[in-house]
Design a protein around this motif. Structure first.
Motif, PDB file in Angstrom:
ATOM      1  N   THR A   1       0.820  -1.208   0.000  1.00 22.43           N
ATOM      2  CA  THR A   1       0.000   0.000   0.000  1.00 22.43           C
ATOM      3  C   THR A   1       0.856   1.260   0.000  1.00 22.43           C
ATOM      4  OG1 THR A   1      -1.693  -1.222   1.227  1.00 22.43           O
ATOM      5  CG2 THR A   1      -1.879   1.183   1.175  1.00 22.43           C
ATOM      6  N   GLY A   2       1.924   1.267   0.789  1.00 22.33           N
ATOM      7  CA  GLY A   2       2.782   2.443   0.841  1.00 22.33           C
ATOM      8  C   GLY A   2       3.386   2.760  -0.510  1.00 22.33           C
ATOM      9  N   ALA A   3       3.843   1.727  -1.217  1.00 19.80           N
ATOM     10  CA  ALA A   3       4.428   1.942  -2.545  1.00 19.80           C
ATOM     11  C   ALA A   3       3.361   2.428  -3.529  1.00 19.80           C
ATOM     12  CB  ALA A   3       5.053   0.642  -3.050  1.00 19.80           C
ATOM     13  N   ALA A   4       2.145   1.890  -3.425  1.00 25.48           N
ATOM     14  CA  ALA A   4       1.056   2.325  -4.305  1.00 25.48           C
ATOM     15  C   ALA A   4       0.742   3.806  -4.078  1.00 25.48           C
ATOM     16  CB  ALA A   4      -0.186   1.473  -4.069  1.00 25.48           C
ATOM     17  N   LEU A   5       0.714   4.215  -2.815  1.00 27.44           N
ATOM     18  CA  LEU A   5       0.460   5.630  -2.510  1.00 27.44           C
ATOM     19  C   LEU A   5       1.598   6.516  -3.012  1.00 27.44           C
ATOM     20  CD1 LEU A   5      -0.998   5.328   1.115  1.00 27.44           C
ATOM     21  CD2 LEU A   5      -2.249   5.820  -0.995  1.00 27.44           C
ATOM     22  N   LEU A   6       2.829   5.984  -2.961  1.00 26.61           N
ATOM     23  CA  LEU A   6       3.958   6.745  -3.471  1.00 26.61           C
ATOM     24  C   LEU A   6       3.829   6.970  -4.978  1.00 26.61           C
ATOM     25  CD1 LEU A   6       6.702   8.050  -2.916  1.00 26.61           C
ATOM     26  CD2 LEU A   6       7.760   5.809  -3.279  1.00 26.61           C
ATOM     27  N   VAL A   7       3.384   5.952  -5.699  1.00 31.45           N
ATOM     28  CA  VAL A   7       3.176   6.088  -7.145  1.00 31.45           C
ATOM     29  C   VAL A   7       2.098   7.126  -7.428  1.00 31.45           C
ATOM     30  CG1 VAL A   7       2.338   4.899  -9.214  1.00 31.45           C
ATOM     31  CG2 VAL A   7       3.974   3.770  -7.714  1.00 31.45           C
ATOM     32  N   VAL A   8       0.997   7.068  -6.656  1.00 31.47           N
ATOM     33  CA  VAL A   8      -0.087   8.034  -6.850  1.00 31.47           C
ATOM     34  C   VAL A   8       0.405   9.454  -6.557  1.00 31.47           C
ATOM     35  CG1 VAL A   8      -2.353   8.780  -6.005  1.00 31.47           C
ATOM     36  CG2 VAL A   8      -1.898   6.351  -6.398  1.00 31.47           C
ATOM     37  N   ALA A   9       1.197   9.609  -5.483  1.00 28.76           N
ATOM     38  CA  ALA A   9       1.727  10.930  -5.138  1.00 28.76           C
ATOM     39  C   ALA A   9       2.645  11.452  -6.245  1.00 28.76           C
ATOM     40  CB  ALA A   9       2.482  10.866  -3.809  1.00 28.76           C
ATOM     41  N   PHE A  10       3.505  10.561  -6.771  1.00 25.92           N
ATOM     42  CA  PHE A  10       4.379  10.959  -7.885  1.00 25.92           C
ATOM     43  C   PHE A  10       3.545  11.385  -9.083  1.00 25.92           C
ATOM     44  CE2 PHE A  10       6.036   9.580 -11.999  1.00 25.92           C
ATOM     45  CZ  PHE A  10       7.151  10.399 -12.116  1.00 25.92           C
ATOM     46  N   MET A  11       2.528  10.596  -9.384  1.00 24.07           N
ATOM     47  CA  MET A  11       1.694  10.859 -10.551  1.00 24.07           C
ATOM     48  C   MET A  11       1.015  12.226 -10.439  1.00 24.07           C
ATOM     49  SD  MET A  11      -1.325   8.367 -11.949  1.00 24.07           S
ATOM     50  CE  MET A  11      -2.228   8.496 -10.399  1.00 24.07           C
ATOM     51  N   ILE A  12       0.454  12.527  -9.268  1.00 24.13           N
ATOM     52  CA  ILE A  12      -0.233  13.809  -9.074  1.00 24.13           C
ATOM     53  C   ILE A  12       0.768  14.963  -9.118  1.00 24.13           C
ATOM     54  CG2 ILE A  12      -1.565  15.193  -7.437  1.00 24.13           C
ATOM     55  CD1 ILE A  12      -2.857  12.567  -6.475  1.00 24.13           C
ATOM     56  N   GLY A  13       1.891  14.810  -8.398  1.00 22.25           N
ATOM     57  CA  GLY A  13       2.896  15.869  -8.381  1.00 22.25           C
ATOM     58  C   GLY A  13       3.485  16.125  -9.758  1.00 22.25           C
ATOM     59  N   TYR A  14       3.767  15.057 -10.481  1.00 19.64           N
ATOM     60  CA  TYR A  14       4.340  15.194 -11.822  1.00 19.64           C
ATOM     61  C   TYR A  14       3.335  15.835 -12.774  1.00 19.64           C
ATOM     62  CZ  TYR A  14       7.078  13.933 -15.954  1.00 19.64           C
ATOM     63  OH  TYR A  14       7.821  13.973 -17.105  1.00 19.64           O
ATOM     64  N   LEU A  15       2.055  15.455 -12.639  1.00 23.73           N
ATOM     65  CA  LEU A  15       1.012  16.017 -13.498  1.00 23.73           C
ATOM     66  C   LEU A  15       0.876  17.521 -13.259  1.00 23.73           C
ATOM     67  CD1 LEU A  15      -1.068  15.005 -15.600  1.00 23.73           C
ATOM     68  CD2 LEU A  15      -2.711  14.835 -13.736  1.00 23.73           C
TER      69      LEU A  15
END
Length: 224
Positions: free
Chosen positions: A132-146
C-alpha cells in the motif's frame, strides 16, 4: 521426510520426557505431543495433559501456517530467479505468481491515454501485492508530476507560444521511464507473475477519454 517423534520418545528416559514437557517452548510441538503420549503409555501421565495438548495443537497450527507461508515465499523467489535466468518454460512463467499488469501494458496505456492511466495500472499492481505504501507513493508521484507538467507547459506557452507544445509528449515519456525503470524494479522486481487481462482497463480508459473529449468540445474543457 517427517521425523518419527513417537519412536524417538520411546528411547527417552522419564526425566528426558518431562524436560520436553516442562521446557516445551524450546521444542517443536510434535516432539512435545509425542512426549506426552509416551508418558501416558508408560502409565505416568503429565498432570493437566489435556490442557497442554489443546495448547500445543493450537500452537502447531500456527507454526504449520507460518512454515507453509515461508515455503511458498521461498518457492516464489526461486521461481522468479529461474525465470530471470531463462530456466523456466513459458507455460510455467505464465502460471506462476500474482496477476499483474505487465510493463508493456503500462507503457501502452501511458502512450494511448496518458501517464495517469499507466500510473493507475502500476498502483493497482502494488495494491495486489499488498504494498500500500508503494502504491500511494506512485499516486503521489503521478499527481505531483502532473501538476508540475501542467505549470511547465503553461509557462512555456506563455513565454514562447505554441512552438514547444510537443514537450507534453516528452514529459509523458519521462513518466513512463520512471514507472518502468524506477518503480517497477524497486517495488516489484523480478518476481514471477501472471499477465493480468487489460480488456476491462482499456474499456474504462476509452470511456473516460470519450466523455472528456465530449466535454472538451461542448464546454471548452482544457486538454490534459
Amino acid at each position: 521426510m517427517a521425523e518419527d517423534y513417537a519412536a524417538k520418545m520411546g528411547r527417552k528416559t522419564e526425566a528426558e520426557l518431562r524436560d520436553y514437557v516442562h521446557n516445551r517452548y524450546q521444542y517443536r510441538e510434535e516432539a512435545v505431543l509425542a512426549a506426552l503420549d509416551e508418558l501416558a503409555l508408560r502409565g505416568i501421565p503429565e498432570p493437566a495433559a489435556a490442557a497442554l495438548v489443546a495448547e500445543l495443537q493450537v500452537s502447531k497450527q500456527e507454526t504449520d501456517r507460518r512454515e507453509l507461508a515461508e515455503r511458498e515465499l521461498e518457492a516464489e523467489k526461486e521461481q522468479a530467479r529461474r525465470v530471470a535466468r531463462g530456466e523456466a518454460s513459458p507455460e510455467t512463467q505464465e502460471k506462476t505468481g500474482p496477476a499483474l499488469y505487465s510493463p508493456g501494458t503500462i507503457t501502452i496505456f501511458s502512450v494511448l491515454f496518458s501517464m495517469v492511466a499507466g500510473g493507475i495500472l502500476l498502483a493497482l499492481n502494488l495494491r495486489a501485492l499488498r504494498r500500500t505504501g508503494a502504491a500511494l507513493l506512485v499516486v503521489a508521484f503521478m499527481i505531483g508530476y502532473l501538476v508540475a507538467t501542467h505549470f511547465a507547459l503553461n509557462w512555456l506557452q506563455q513565454t514562447y507560444g505554441n512552438q514547444y507544445v510537443w514537450l507534453g509528449s516528452v514529459f509523458n515519456i519521462v513518466a513512463i521511464v520512471v514507472y518502468n525503470l524506477v518503480f517497477w524494479p524497486r517495488f516489484i522486481g523480478q518476481r514471477a507473475y501472471q499477465s493480468r487481462s487489460w480488456g476491462g482497463a482499456l474499456l474504462i480508459c476509452g470511456l473516460i477519454t470519450m466523455v472528456y473529449l465530449i466535454l472538451a468540445m461542448r464546454f471548452g474543457v482544457p486538454s490534459m
